[in-house]
Design a protein around this motif. Structure first.
Motif, short mmCIF file in Angstrom:
data_model
loop_
_atom_site.label_atom_id
_atom_site.label_comp_id
_atom_site.label_asym_id
_atom_site.label_seq_id
_atom_site.Cartn_x
_atom_site.Cartn_y
_atom_site.Cartn_z
N ILE A 12 44.34 14.63 64.10
CA ILE A 12 45.58 13.88 63.82
C ILE A 12 46.79 14.79 63.99
O ILE A 12 47.79 14.41 64.62
N ALA A 13 46.68 16.02 63.48
CA ALA A 13 47.80 16.96 63.59
C ALA A 13 48.15 17.25 65.05
O ALA A 13 49.32 17.41 65.41
N ALA A 14 47.12 17.29 65.89
CA ALA A 14 47.33 17.67 67.29
C ALA A 14 47.99 16.57 68.12
O ALA A 14 48.63 16.87 69.13
N VAL A 15 47.83 15.32 67.70
CA VAL A 15 48.37 14.23 68.53
C VAL A 15 49.57 13.51 67.92
O VAL A 15 50.33 12.86 68.63
N LEU A 16 49.74 13.62 66.61
CA LEU A 16 50.76 12.80 65.94
C LEU A 16 52.18 13.05 66.47
O LEU A 16 52.91 12.07 66.75
N PRO A 17 52.62 14.31 66.63
CA PRO A 17 53.98 14.51 67.15
C PRO A 17 54.18 13.85 68.52
O PRO A 17 55.22 13.24 68.76
N THR A 18 53.18 13.96 69.39
CA THR A 18 53.28 13.32 70.72
C THR A 18 53.36 11.81 70.59
O THR A 18 54.18 11.15 71.24
N MET A 19 52.53 11.24 69.73
CA MET A 19 52.52 9.78 69.57
C MET A 19 53.84 9.30 68.96
O MET A 19 54.34 8.24 69.31
N ARG A 20 54.41 10.09 68.04
CA ARG A 20 55.72 9.73 67.46
C ARG A 20 56.79 9.74 68.55
O ARG A 20 57.62 8.84 68.61
N GLU A 21 56.73 10.77 69.39
CA GLU A 21 57.71 10.86 70.48
C GLU A 21 57.59 9.66 71.43
O GLU A 21 58.57 9.08 71.86
N GLN A 22 56.33 9.28 71.72
CA GLN A 22 56.07 8.14 72.61
C GLN A 22 56.40 6.81 71.93
O GLN A 22 56.51 5.79 72.58
N LYS A 23 56.49 6.85 70.59
CA LYS A 23 56.60 5.64 69.76
C LYS A 23 55.40 4.72 69.95
O LYS A 23 55.50 3.49 69.78
N SER A 24 54.27 5.30 70.31
CA SER A 24 53.02 4.53 70.40
C SER A 24 51.84 5.48 70.43
O SER A 24 51.96 6.63 70.89
N GLY A 25 50.72 4.97 69.98
CA GLY A 25 49.49 5.77 69.99
C GLY A 25 48.44 5.06 69.16
O GLY A 25 48.74 4.08 68.47
N HIS A 26 47.22 5.58 69.23
CA HIS A 26 46.10 4.92 68.54
C HIS A 26 45.11 6.01 68.13
O HIS A 26 44.64 6.76 68.98
N VAL A 27 44.82 6.09 66.84
CA VAL A 27 43.82 7.05 66.37
C VAL A 27 42.61 6.26 65.87
O VAL A 27 42.75 5.37 65.03
N ILE A 28 41.45 6.59 66.42
CA ILE A 28 40.20 5.92 66.03
C ILE A 28 39.29 6.96 65.38
O ILE A 28 38.95 7.96 66.00
N ASN A 29 38.97 6.74 64.11
CA ASN A 29 38.14 7.70 63.38
C ASN A 29 36.74 7.14 63.16
O ASN A 29 36.58 5.99 62.77
N LEU A 30 35.74 8.00 63.38
CA LEU A 30 34.36 7.60 63.10
C LEU A 30 34.02 7.92 61.66
O LEU A 30 33.77 9.09 61.33
N SER A 31 34.04 6.89 60.82
CA SER A 31 33.52 7.00 59.47
C SER A 31 32.06 6.58 59.54
O SER A 31 31.34 7.00 60.46
N SER A 32 31.61 5.71 58.66
CA SER A 32 30.19 5.34 58.62
C SER A 32 30.01 4.26 57.56
O SER A 32 30.87 4.09 56.68
N VAL A 33 28.87 3.58 57.60
CA VAL A 33 28.48 2.76 56.45
C VAL A 33 28.46 3.67 55.21
O VAL A 33 28.80 3.25 54.10
N ALA A 34 28.15 4.96 55.43
CA ALA A 34 28.16 5.95 54.35
C ALA A 34 29.57 6.27 53.86
O ALA A 34 29.74 7.05 52.92
N GLY A 35 30.56 5.66 54.46
CA GLY A 35 31.93 5.74 53.95
C GLY A 35 32.28 4.52 53.11
O GLY A 35 33.42 4.36 52.67
N HIS A 36 31.29 3.65 52.91
CA HIS A 36 31.49 2.44 52.10
C HIS A 36 30.51 2.38 50.93
O HIS A 36 30.79 1.78 49.92
N VAL A 37 29.32 2.99 51.12
CA VAL A 37 28.26 2.95 50.11
C VAL A 37 27.67 4.35 50.00
O VAL A 37 27.49 5.02 51.01
#
Ligand code: NDP
Length: 244
Positions: free
Chosen positions: A122-147
Motif C-alpha cells: 500500500i505504501a509503495a502505490v498510494l502516492p502514485t494512485m493519489r496523484e492519478q486520482k484513481s487506483g485499486h488495491v486488492i488484498n488477499l485475506s482468507s476465510v481465516a480472516g472471518h473465522v
C-alpha cells in the motif's frame, strides 16, 4: 473494451498458485502486468509464457518483507508503463500449528509477509494512485480472516489484519481508490507446503481434498477489476461448495 484491458496491474506472490493463475487470466484480458516474488526462475517462466501468448508482462524479483524491494517493484511499473492502476497484495504464507508449539519464527514470518508485506505494498502505490486520482488495491485475506480455526490463531490474526487494512483503505479512499478484500476458502496451491507441523499438515491435507482450482479466485479478482470506476467490490468470499 474490457475494463481490464490496458490496466497496469502489480501482483505480489506471482510465482505460484493464485498469483500465477491471476496473471494468466488478466493477461488474456489485456492487462499490463508487473509480477513480483522471490523465485526468479518461476517469474521468468511465467513472464515468458504470457509474452509468448501475446500478453504484456515484466517481472521484478521481490521479497515483500523488504520495503525497498516493494518500492522497487512499484517503480518498475512506473518506469515501464507510466502508471499503476491495480496492486494485488497476494504474497502469503500459512505455516499453521497449535500455539503451544510456540513456533515464534513462523509467527514472525507470517506477520512479516502477510501483514507487513501488504502494508509495504500500500505504501509503495498510494502516492502514485493519489496523484492519478484513481487506483485499486486488492488484498488477499482468507476465510481465516472471518473465522478463527484451531491451530490457525496467528494465521487468522494476520488475515483479520488484512481485512482491517482493506476496510481502512476503503474508508479513506476519498472516492478515488477502490479497495477489495478477497477471502478464499480451500484452493489447490502450494500454500499448505509451508506447514511444518505434521499433525496439522495431515488435517489440512484432508480438508484440502475438496480444494477448488486457483482460477476460481482469479475470476473473482477479474470481476472486481472489470467493474466500472464508480463501482467498488469491497468483499468477496469464495469457498468450495463442500466447505463448511
Ligand atoms: P502459494 O504458496 O502457491 O503462493 C504464495 C506466493 O507468495 C508464492 O508466489 C510465493 O513466492 C509468495 N511469497 C511468499 N513469501 C514471499 C515473500 N517474502 N516475498 C514475496 N513473495 C512471497 O499460495 P497461494 O497462491 O494459495 O497464496 C496466495 C495468497 O492467497 C496468500 O496470501 C494466501 O494466504 C491466500 N489464501 C490462499 C488460500 C488457499 O487455500 N490456497 C486460502 C485463503 C487465502 P516466492 O516463494 O517465489 O517468493
Amino acid at each position: 473494451m474490457s475494463e481490464i484491458n490496458a490496466k497496469v496491474v502489480i501482483i505480489t506472490g506471482a510465482s505460484s498458485g493464485l498469483g500465477e493463475a491471476t496473471a494468466h487470466r488478466l493477461a488474456k484480458s489485456g492487462a499490463k502486468l508487473v509480477l513480483g516474488a522471490r523465485r526468479e526462475e518461476r517469474l521468468k517462466e511465467l513472464t515468458d509464457a504470457i509474452v509468448k501468448q501475446g500478453g504484456d508482462a515484466i517481472y521484478q524479483v521481490t521479497d515483500v518483507t523488504q520495503r525497498d524491494q516493494v518500492e522497487a517493484l512499484a517503480q518498475a511499473a512506473r518506469d515501464k508503463y507510466g502508471r499503476i492502476d491495480v496492486l494485488i497484495n497476494n504474497a502469503g504464507l500459512m505455516p499453521l500449528s497449535p500455539l503451544d508449539q510456540v513456533k515464534v519464527d513462523e509467527w514472525d514470518k507470517m506477520v512479516d509477509v502477510n501483514i507487513k508485506g501488504v502494508m509495504y505494498g500500500i505504501a509503495a502505490v498510494l502516492p502514485t494512485m493519489r496523484e492519478q486520482k484513481s487506483g485499486h488495491v486488492i488484498n488477499l485475506s482468507s476465510v481465516a480472516g472471518h473465522v478463527v480455526f484451531p491451530s490457525a490463531a496467528v494465521y487468522c490474526a494476520t488475515k483479520y489484519a488484512v481485512k482491517a487494512l482493506s476496510e481502512g483503505l476503503r474508508q479513506e479512499s476519498n472516492g478515488e481508490i477502490r479497495s477489495t478484500n478477497i477471502s478464499p476458502g480451500a484452493v489447490d496451491t502450494e500454500l499448505t507446503t509451508t506447514i511444518s507441523d505434521k499433525d496439522t499438515a495431515e488435517g489440512v491435507n484432508e480438508l484440502y481434498k475438496m480444494a477448488i482450482d486457483a482460477d476460481a479466485i482469479a475470476r473473482a479478482i477479474a470481476f472486481a477489476i472489470e467493474q466500472p470506476a464508480d463501482v467498488d467490490v469491497n468483499e468477496l468470499i469464495i469457498r468450495p461448495t463442500q466447505q463448511q
